[in-house]
Write a protein that holds these residues in place. Structure first.
Motif, PDB file in Angstrom:
ATOM      1  N   SER A 131      49.161  43.897  29.731  1.00 60.80           N
ATOM      2  CA  SER A 131      48.371  43.025  28.859  1.00 60.80           C
ATOM      3  C   SER A 131      47.029  43.682  28.571  1.00 60.80           C
ATOM      4  O   SER A 131      46.681  44.718  29.154  1.00 60.80           O
ATOM      5  N   LEU A 132      46.275  43.067  27.670  1.00 61.62           N
ATOM      6  CA  LEU A 132      44.899  43.478  27.413  1.00 61.62           C
ATOM      7  C   LEU A 132      44.005  42.899  28.509  1.00 61.62           C
ATOM      8  O   LEU A 132      44.015  41.691  28.753  1.00 61.62           O
ATOM      9  N   HIS A 133      43.249  43.752  29.179  1.00 63.81           N
ATOM     10  CA  HIS A 133      42.269  43.284  30.175  1.00 63.81           C
ATOM     11  C   HIS A 133      41.014  42.816  29.450  1.00 63.81           C
ATOM     12  O   HIS A 133      40.637  41.648  29.552  1.00 63.81           O
ATOM     13  N   HIS A 134      40.368  43.709  28.689  1.00 59.66           N
ATOM     14  CA  HIS A 134      39.259  43.279  27.832  1.00 59.66           C
ATOM     15  C   HIS A 134      38.915  44.362  26.821  1.00 59.66           C
ATOM     16  O   HIS A 134      39.260  45.533  26.985  1.00 59.66           O
ATOM     17  N   LYS A 136      32.264  31.663  30.080  1.00 59.31           N
ATOM     18  CA  LYS A 136      31.859  32.918  30.713  1.00 59.31           C
ATOM     19  C   LYS A 136      32.750  33.170  31.922  1.00 59.31           C
ATOM     20  O   LYS A 136      32.852  32.332  32.825  1.00 59.31           O
ATOM     21  N   VAL A 137      33.356  34.342  31.962  1.00 52.42           N
ATOM     22  CA  VAL A 137      34.217  34.726  33.074  1.00 52.42           C
ATOM     23  C   VAL A 137      33.394  35.347  34.200  1.00 52.42           C
ATOM     24  O   VAL A 137      33.546  34.984  35.370  1.00 52.42           O
ATOM     25  N   TRP A 138      32.485  36.283  33.828  1.00 53.81           N
ATOM     26  CA  TRP A 138      31.765  37.045  34.847  1.00 53.81           C
ATOM     27  C   TRP A 138      30.532  37.682  34.225  1.00 53.81           C
ATOM     28  O   TRP A 138      30.601  38.232  33.129  1.00 53.81           O
ATOM     29  N   GLY A 139      29.401  37.625  34.951  1.00 57.10           N
ATOM     30  CA  GLY A 139      28.179  38.261  34.499  1.00 57.10           C
ATOM     31  C   GLY A 139      27.040  37.246  34.374  1.00 57.10           C
ATOM     32  O   GLY A 139      27.216  36.078  34.678  1.00 57.10           O
ATOM     33  N   PRO A 140      25.880  37.704  33.911  1.00 54.64           N
ATOM     34  CA  PRO A 140      25.488  39.082  33.597  1.00 54.64           C
ATOM     35  C   PRO A 140      25.282  39.918  34.866  1.00 54.64           C
ATOM     36  O   PRO A 140      24.852  39.410  35.886  1.00 54.64           O
ATOM     37  N   PHE A 183      33.476  37.117  28.471  1.00 57.81           N
ATOM     38  CA  PHE A 183      33.771  35.796  27.948  1.00 57.81           C
ATOM     39  C   PHE A 183      35.239  35.707  27.540  1.00 57.81           C
ATOM     40  O   PHE A 183      35.852  36.724  27.203  1.00 57.81           O
ATOM     41  N   HIS A 184      35.768  34.493  27.520  1.00 57.41           N
ATOM     42  CA  HIS A 184      37.087  34.262  26.946  1.00 57.41           C
ATOM     43  C   HIS A 184      36.947  33.881  25.478  1.00 57.41           C
ATOM     44  O   HIS A 184      36.124  33.027  25.129  1.00 57.41           O
ATOM     45  N   ASP A 185      37.750  34.509  24.624  1.00 56.89           N
ATOM     46  CA  ASP A 185      37.798  34.103  23.220  1.00 56.89           C
ATOM     47  C   ASP A 185      38.696  32.866  23.096  1.00 56.89           C
ATOM     48  O   ASP A 185      39.263  32.397  24.093  1.00 56.89           O
ATOM     49  N   PRO A 186      38.852  32.286  21.902  1.00 61.94           N
ATOM     50  CA  PRO A 186      39.625  31.046  21.766  1.00 61.94           C
ATOM     51  C   PRO A 186      41.096  31.163  22.163  1.00 61.94           C
ATOM     52  O   PRO A 186      41.747  30.145  22.415  1.00 61.94           O
ATOM     53  N   GLU A 242      41.484  35.695  35.936  1.00 63.07           N
ATOM     54  CA  GLU A 242      41.095  35.294  34.579  1.00 63.07           C
ATOM     55  C   GLU A 242      41.170  36.463  33.604  1.00 63.07           C
ATOM     56  O   GLU A 242      41.249  36.266  32.396  1.00 63.07           O
ATOM     57  N   MET A 243      41.129  37.693  34.132  1.00 68.62           N
ATOM     58  CA  MET A 243      41.227  38.876  33.286  1.00 68.62           C
ATOM     59  C   MET A 243      42.639  39.449  33.238  1.00 68.62           C
ATOM     60  O   MET A 243      42.865  40.460  32.583  1.00 68.62           O
ATOM     61  N   PHE A 244      43.589  38.821  33.934  1.00 69.74           N
ATOM     62  CA  PHE A 244      44.980  39.274  33.848  1.00 69.74           C
ATOM     63  C   PHE A 244      45.558  39.042  32.463  1.00 69.74           C
ATOM     64  O   PHE A 244      46.424  39.782  32.005  1.00 69.74           O
ATOM     65  N   ASN A 245      45.088  37.972  31.800  1.00 69.92           N
ATOM     66  CA  ASN A 245      45.586  37.623  30.470  1.00 69.92           C
ATOM     67  C   ASN A 245      47.068  37.228  30.556  1.00 69.92           C
ATOM     68  O   ASN A 245      47.705  37.302  31.597  1.00 69.92           O
ATOM     69  N   ASP A 246      47.643  36.814  29.434  1.00 72.11           N
ATOM     70  CA  ASP A 246      49.066  36.502  29.368  1.00 72.11           C
ATOM     71  C   ASP A 246      49.866  37.789  29.215  1.00 72.11           C
ATOM     72  O   ASP A 246      49.394  38.751  28.589  1.00 72.11           O
ATOM     73  N   PRO A 247      51.077  37.853  29.735  1.00 71.11           N
ATOM     74  CA  PRO A 247      51.903  39.042  29.518  1.00 71.11           C
ATOM     75  C   PRO A 247      52.056  39.352  28.034  1.00 71.11           C
ATOM     76  O   PRO A 247      52.260  38.456  27.224  1.00 71.11           O
ATOM     77  N   ASP A 248      51.928  40.632  27.700  1.00 68.58           N
ATOM     78  CA  ASP A 248      52.023  41.042  26.294  1.00 68.58           C
ATOM     79  C   ASP A 248      53.426  40.819  25.765  1.00 68.58           C
ATOM     80  O   ASP A 248      54.406  41.258  26.360  1.00 68.58           O
ATOM     81  N   ARG A 249      53.529  40.153  24.605  1.00 69.40           N
ATOM     82  CA  ARG A 249      54.826  39.835  24.005  1.00 69.40           C
ATOM     83  C   ARG A 249      55.293  40.889  23.001  1.00 69.40           C
ATOM     84  O   ARG A 249      56.342  40.706  22.368  1.00 69.40           O
ATOM     85  N   GLY A 250      54.531  41.977  22.855  1.00 72.37           N
ATOM     86  CA  GLY A 250      54.856  42.929  21.810  1.00 72.37           C
ATOM     87  C   GLY A 250      55.209  44.323  22.284  1.00 72.37           C
ATOM     88  O   GLY A 250      55.092  45.293  21.524  1.00 72.37           O
TER      89      GLY A 250
END
Length: 312
Positions: free
Chosen positions: A201-204, A229-233, A246-249, A297-305
């Protein structure tokens, strides 16, 4: 083919289910500039970058990383990379040819060892850009991309062998061993990193701000706006760059950063940084602690593509 055929990171393209919210997020909150759209695909540029676009968003039923695009030194580098990959049985999505995306250019696409679509290009027309002013809290450019992998050592070997990426540093966990590898294609500490994760998946994706003032203003603005906000500053040890994630929508992680380290490649030697030392994650000690919850929180969903080329 040049000794270092890959020159830099161009853009990161994603497909999302909630397309309208994602487009609004990048334009109204993240600080990018919309430079083209057909209703199902939107291109975003960073005001300080000569790249035609740094992010592409596509409407899709499946959330995925469409592709990661890297610049090449010249046509010989593009052709040489395509030949090297094809000779070793790496699946090419397209042969080197004129690109049909904004700015044109010459390039090709292939699947990496885990099935992501990677684009290599050269001769893409530069976009008119400008100097970002003091206290202007918008991204200057795309800084780097981090990819999640269940087999990170295999991934790193692939990018070192075929795209000539070089290892800058590694973060090491006392039980898991290596958990993040920072790879460079130019003197910037990393244009790409690989993180250990249960799935692909995409981490960030990370965006460079003008400086510390602009980085902090942008981070604070997003926090005030209620963006998760996931982590920081804080400031990482590897790369010496600042971070606020940050998490996007659609649940992808996006980062504001600045002051990423520039290396002397003739003298640099990679380090092993232990995560047992809290300064590895955050030299300043100003961020919320890195723990399993933040990591997940940075694992993201498994990539479907995976091993499926994007339609655009």
């Amino acid at each position: 083919m040049p000794d270092q055929p890959i020159t830099h990171l161009r853009h990161v393209d994603i497909a999302v289910q909630d397309y309208d919210k994602q487009v609004a997020f990048y334009e109204q909150q993240w600080g990018l500039t919309k430079v083209g759209s057909d209703g199902d695909v939107t291109y975003f540029a960073a005001e300080g970058s000569p790249e035609q676009y740094v992010v592409r968003v596509r409407r899709s039923q499946d959330k995925r990383l469409d592709l990661v695009s890297f610049g090449a030194a010249d046509r010989a580098a593009v052709d040489g990379l395509a030949t090297r990959l094809a000779t070793d049985g790496v699946k090419l999505v397209s042969e080197p040819d004129t690109l049909q995306t904004p700015g044109g250019g010459y390039g090709f696409r292939f699947f990496d060892v885990e099935g992501r679509t990677i684009e290599i290009s050269t001769e893409v027309a530069a976009r008119t850009h400008r100097r970002i002013e003091e206290r202007e809290d918008i991204p200057v450019r795309l800084s780097h991309v981090v990819l999640n992998s269940p087999e990170p050592e295999r991934m790193m070997a692939f990018y070192e062998k075929y795209l000539d990426f070089r290892l800058s540093d590694t973060n090491v966990h006392p039980q898991l061993g290596g958990i993040m590898w920072f790879l460079r294609c130019n003197p910037q500490h990393h244009s790409m990193a690989i993180a250990r994760c249960p799935h692909v998946s995409l981490h960030h994706a990370s965006f460079e701000m003008r400086g510390l003032e602009e980085y902090m203003r942008g981070s604070g603005r997003l926090m005030r706006d209620g963006i998760h906000k996931v982590w920081g500053p804080g400031r990482h040890r590897a790369g010496d760059n600042t971070f606020t994630y940050f998490h996007d929508p659609n649940g992808n992680t996006m980062e504001y950063t600045t002051e990423l380290e520039t290396l002397d490649e003739d003298t640099w030697h990679p380090h092993l940084y232990s995560t047992e030392d809290p300064e590895t994650s955050d030299v300043w000690g100003t961020s919320n602690p890195m723990n399993d919850f933040v990591s997940r929180e940075m694992f993201n969903d498994p990539d479907r593509g995976l091993f499926i080329a994007p339609p655009v």
